[in-house]
Design an enzyme around this catalytic site. Structure first.
Site, mmCIF file in Angstrom:
data_model
loop_
_atom_site.group_PDB
_atom_site.id
_atom_site.type_symbol
_atom_site.label_atom_id
_atom_site.label_comp_id
_atom_site.label_asym_id
_atom_site.label_seq_id
_atom_site.Cartn_x
_atom_site.Cartn_y
_atom_site.Cartn_z
ATOM 1 N N LYS A 53 -19.264 1.148 -20.050
ATOM 2 C CA LYS A 53 -19.298 0.449 -18.754
ATOM 3 C C LYS A 53 -17.949 -0.227 -18.478
ATOM 4 O O LYS A 53 -17.426 -0.140 -17.368
ATOM 5 C CB LYS A 53 -20.434 -0.585 -18.746
ATOM 6 C CG LYS A 53 -21.806 0.074 -18.657
ATOM 7 C CD LYS A 53 -22.949 -0.884 -18.946
ATOM 8 C CE LYS A 53 -24.271 -0.127 -18.972
ATOM 9 N NZ LYS A 53 -25.410 -0.946 -19.404
ATOM 10 N N GLN A 97 -26.082 -7.053 -21.216
ATOM 11 C CA GLN A 97 -26.641 -5.849 -21.829
ATOM 12 C C GLN A 97 -27.964 -6.176 -22.536
ATOM 13 O O GLN A 97 -28.030 -7.106 -23.334
ATOM 14 C CB GLN A 97 -25.632 -5.262 -22.837
ATOM 15 C CG GLN A 97 -26.074 -3.971 -23.484
ATOM 16 C CD GLN A 97 -26.168 -2.809 -22.494
ATOM 17 O OE1 GLN A 97 -25.364 -2.667 -21.579
ATOM 18 N NE2 GLN A 97 -27.182 -1.968 -22.679
ATOM 19 N N ASP A 120 -27.205 -5.163 -11.968
ATOM 20 C CA ASP A 120 -28.251 -4.355 -12.607
ATOM 21 C C ASP A 120 -29.503 -4.289 -11.722
ATOM 22 O O ASP A 120 -30.402 -3.484 -11.978
ATOM 23 C CB ASP A 120 -28.637 -4.992 -13.957
ATOM 24 C CG ASP A 120 -28.345 -4.072 -15.129
ATOM 25 O OD1 ASP A 120 -27.999 -2.904 -14.885
ATOM 26 O OD2 ASP A 120 -28.460 -4.524 -16.284
#
Ligand SMILES: NC(=O)c1ccc[n+]([C@@H]2O[C@H](COP(=O)([O-])OP(=O)(O)OC[C@H]3O[C@@H](n4cnc5c(N)ncnc54)[C@H](OP(=O)(O)O)[C@@H]3O)[C@@H](O)[C@H]2O)c1
Length: 299
Positions: A53, A97, A120
């Site tokens: 990412k 994460q 997200d």
């Protein structure tokens, strides 16, 4: 002739559009898109995802900040970092994460990210906007957003008259996917572990989306001839043919047999998987445009 969607190629086209959008924003306003990625602990798979990412963010021309915290980080320390990132004007997206180490609660952390920086798409405000059909106001969870790119490129923007079945009702994927299909005018059924006669339910689908986590569960006789089949599942199964102790990845769809019946199908790996990271980049540049008071691009 069955079309097998090349997820890597579609993801690359989204990334190209993100690069162009971030460059335009910088040229017009001087604002550089910024993404912060936070990882806690030593899980090797999570580290691999986070590196990918951060690398992709740099490739998109973003300011990319990675915070790597030790396993013993406390809830308070992680919460304090999120507050700092929330307050940082140069950052438009924050990603923590998951999963977090067992001693940390992920939900309060996710809900403490400013909704406009929640790239997200997991904050209740963003989930609520998707649920109410406000797709231009919120940030859509990355994997369903990616699967919808495939649906749009196959069927166009308007799914009027088409039946869609989503197998799986998770907050992460099944529910937002169903809501996105509904917002595009499909007639949507959400199936799950309590659904009666799942093969018959699936057989009615013009668009069949499987997000279950059961290797190769969807069989050819579940698929309506000519359907579009999108396989979200990622399952590791033993592959003794590759050597002792070796594994391979398969989806929730028995690919070879279903490809004989479907008109369009996604493979695993190389289907939905590469789209998730591309849509994360898309959400970040969308967040940057909104912060700059400019109309956000669509992907
Ligand atoms: N980047 C990506 O490509 C990506 C992202 C997210 C997820 N995934 C993959 O997608 C899959 C699903 O993920 P998730 O997070 O949504 O999983 P999840 O939270 O475990 O949800 C699985 C869903 O499948 C349903 N289910 C389980 N067994 C079933 C059965 N026999 N028949 C019908 N439905 C059944 C469950 O029903 P109940 O609700 O009744 O228990 C649940 O709604 C996993 O393989 C995951 O690795 C991939």
């Amino acid at each position: 002739m069955t079309t097998v969607i090349d997820g890597k190629q579609v993801a690359a086209s989204v990334i190209d559009a993100v690069k162009a959008a971030s460059q335009t924003l910088q040229d017009e306003t001087g604002i550089k898109t910024g993404l912060a990625v936070v990882i806690v602990g030593n899980d090797p798979a999570s580290h691999a995802y986070v590196s990918a990412k951060s690398r992709m963010a740099k490739e998109c021309g973003f300011t990319s900040v990675q915070h790597t915290l030790p396993e013993e980080t406390t809830q308070e320390e992680l919460a304090a970092l999120v507050q700092t990132l929330n307050a940082d004007e140069s950052l438009h997206g924050i990603l923590v994460q998951l999963p977090l180490p067992k001693h940390l609660k992920s939900e309060p952390i996710i809900q403490s990210i400013l909704p406009e920086k929640d790239v997200d798409g997991l904050h209740v405000v963003n989930a609520g906007k998707v649920a109410t059909g406000d797709l231009d106001g919120g940030l859509v969870s990355c994997t369903p957003a990616g699967a919808m790119v495939f649906v749009r490129r196959t069927h166009g923007e308007d799914l009027s008259g088409l039946n869609a079945v989503v197998i799986g009702r998770s907050n992460l994927f099944g529910k937002p996917m169903a809501q996105l299909l509904l917002a595009a005018n499909a007639t949507v059924t959400i199936a799950h572990s309590r659904t009666k006669d799942l093969p018959a339910v699936c057989h009615g689908a013009d668009i069949l989306v499987a997000a279950v986590g059961r290797p190769q569960m969807v069989k050819a006789d579940w698929v309506k001839p000519g359907a579009t089949v999108i396989d979200v599942g990622i399952n590791r199964i033993a592959a003794p043919e590759r050597g002792e102790g070796r594994f391979r990845l398969v989806g929730d769809v028995a690919f070879a047999e279903c490809a004989e019946v479907a008109e369009v199908i996604t493979p695993v790996p190389g289907g939905v998987g590469p789209m998730t990271i591309a849509m994360l980049m898309a959400n970040t540049v969308i967040a940057a445009y909104r912060k700059a008071g400019k109309k956000a691009p669509k992907f």
